[in-house]
Design a protein around this motif. Structure first.
Motif, short mmCIF file in Angstrom:
data_model
loop_
_atom_site.label_atom_id
_atom_site.label_comp_id
_atom_site.label_asym_id
_atom_site.label_seq_id
_atom_site.Cartn_x
_atom_site.Cartn_y
_atom_site.Cartn_z
N SER A 30 5.35 8.67 34.43
CA SER A 30 4.69 9.75 35.07
C SER A 30 4.00 10.46 33.63
N PRO A 31 2.91 11.39 33.96
CA PRO A 31 2.14 11.97 33.01
C PRO A 31 2.89 12.85 32.32
N GLU A 44 8.56 13.00 24.31
CA GLU A 44 9.06 12.75 25.71
C GLU A 44 8.95 11.17 25.67
N TYR A 45 7.78 10.52 25.19
CA TYR A 45 7.57 9.05 25.23
C TYR A 45 7.58 8.49 23.81
N SER A 75 -5.96 12.06 32.53
CA SER A 75 -4.78 12.91 32.33
C SER A 75 -3.43 12.14 32.25
N TYR A 76 -3.60 11.19 31.50
CA TYR A 76 -2.44 10.16 31.46
C TYR A 76 -1.71 9.46 32.50
N ARG A 77 -2.55 9.45 33.84
CA ARG A 77 -2.02 8.92 35.12
C ARG A 77 -2.49 7.18 34.71
N HIS A 78 -1.50 6.45 34.90
CA HIS A 78 -1.70 4.88 34.71
C HIS A 78 -2.81 4.54 35.76
N ARG A 123 -5.21 -2.54 32.55
CA ARG A 123 -5.56 -1.36 32.23
C ARG A 123 -4.60 -0.11 32.87
N THR A 124 -3.53 -0.61 33.34
CA THR A 124 -2.48 0.33 33.85
C THR A 124 -1.50 0.53 32.69
N ASP A 125 -1.54 -0.38 31.65
CA ASP A 125 -0.32 -0.31 30.59
C ASP A 125 -1.03 0.44 29.45
N PHE A 126 -0.25 1.43 28.98
CA PHE A 126 -0.43 2.65 28.11
C PHE A 126 -0.85 1.67 26.80
#
Length: 210
Positions: A30-31, A44-45, A75-78, A123-126
């Motif tokens: 989650s963001p 948090e992460y 906005s930190y959404r994967h 692209r969905t991996d931070f």
């Protein structure tokens, strides 16, 4: 012999896919709760801080600059996507671009990144998204001479592409220059915050309450 209803193979397969999808959605990060505070984000992460350190070590792009890019882009959404395009003003007709994920990387630019770095990644991996930003900003510095610490001009080149930046396309987009100033301000705020907590982050979680 069972007296209950028999579930067909198609229905069972559909149910399993639905459950799998729900499980994956539940596992998605989650963001952060406080996206305006970089110290709070990394508390948090913690893994994100390790990812950011690795990106900075590999490409030389400051942590706070890359994080400001991700904050603006997704906005930190994967699974962030760009706005829809509407034909005739009301008919949904695809997306305005192929941008996707944390870094809103375009299909073609992501392909270039994969080819330059041995393929793989998502692209969905931070971690991969941060590395993409580091790779892109590093190339921008080499090709255009823009400092990796210059969040304002780096973001303009990131958004417009290096060719567009060289042509000055952003000068016809006052809204984009305003967004770039916002990114620069967020980068500066993140940098100041990181200066206050980086030592404790480097100590390996001395702030961890357990």
């Amino acid at each position: 012999m069972s007296h209950g209803k028999t579930i067909g193979h198609g229905s069972l397969r559909g149910a399993l896919l639905l459950v799998a999808g729900l499980l994956l959605a539940g596992c998605a990060t989650s963001p952060p709760r406080d996206p305006d505070n970089l110290c709070a984000i990394f508390r948090e992460y913690p893994d994100w801080y390790e990812d950011a350190r690795a990106m900075e070590a590999r490409w030389g792009t400051p942590v706070h600059v890359a994080m400001a890019f991700i904050d603006q882009e997704s906005s930190y959404r994967h699974d962030a996507l760009p706005p829809r395009y509407y034909a005739l003003g009301f008919i949904p007709w695809g997306r305005v671009s192929s941008a996707y994920g944390y870094a809103q990387a375009l299909d073609c630019t992501w392909d270039d990144y994969q080819q330059a770095n041995g393929g793989g990644g998502s692209r969905t991996d931070f971690d991969d998204s941060l590395d993409f930003i580091g790779w892109y900003t590093d190339a921008t510095q080499r090709q255009l001479g823009i400092s990796k610490w210059d969040a304002y001009n780096q973001y303009l080149a990131y958004h417009e592409g290096r060719g567009g930046f060289s042509r000055g396309s952003y000068r016809q987009k006052p809204w984009l220059m305003q967004v770039a100033r916002k990114v620069d301000q967020q980068s500066q705020a993140y940098g100041q915050q990181l200066g206050q907590c980086r030592e404790e982050l480097e100590e390996g979680g001395s702030w961890w309450p357990f």
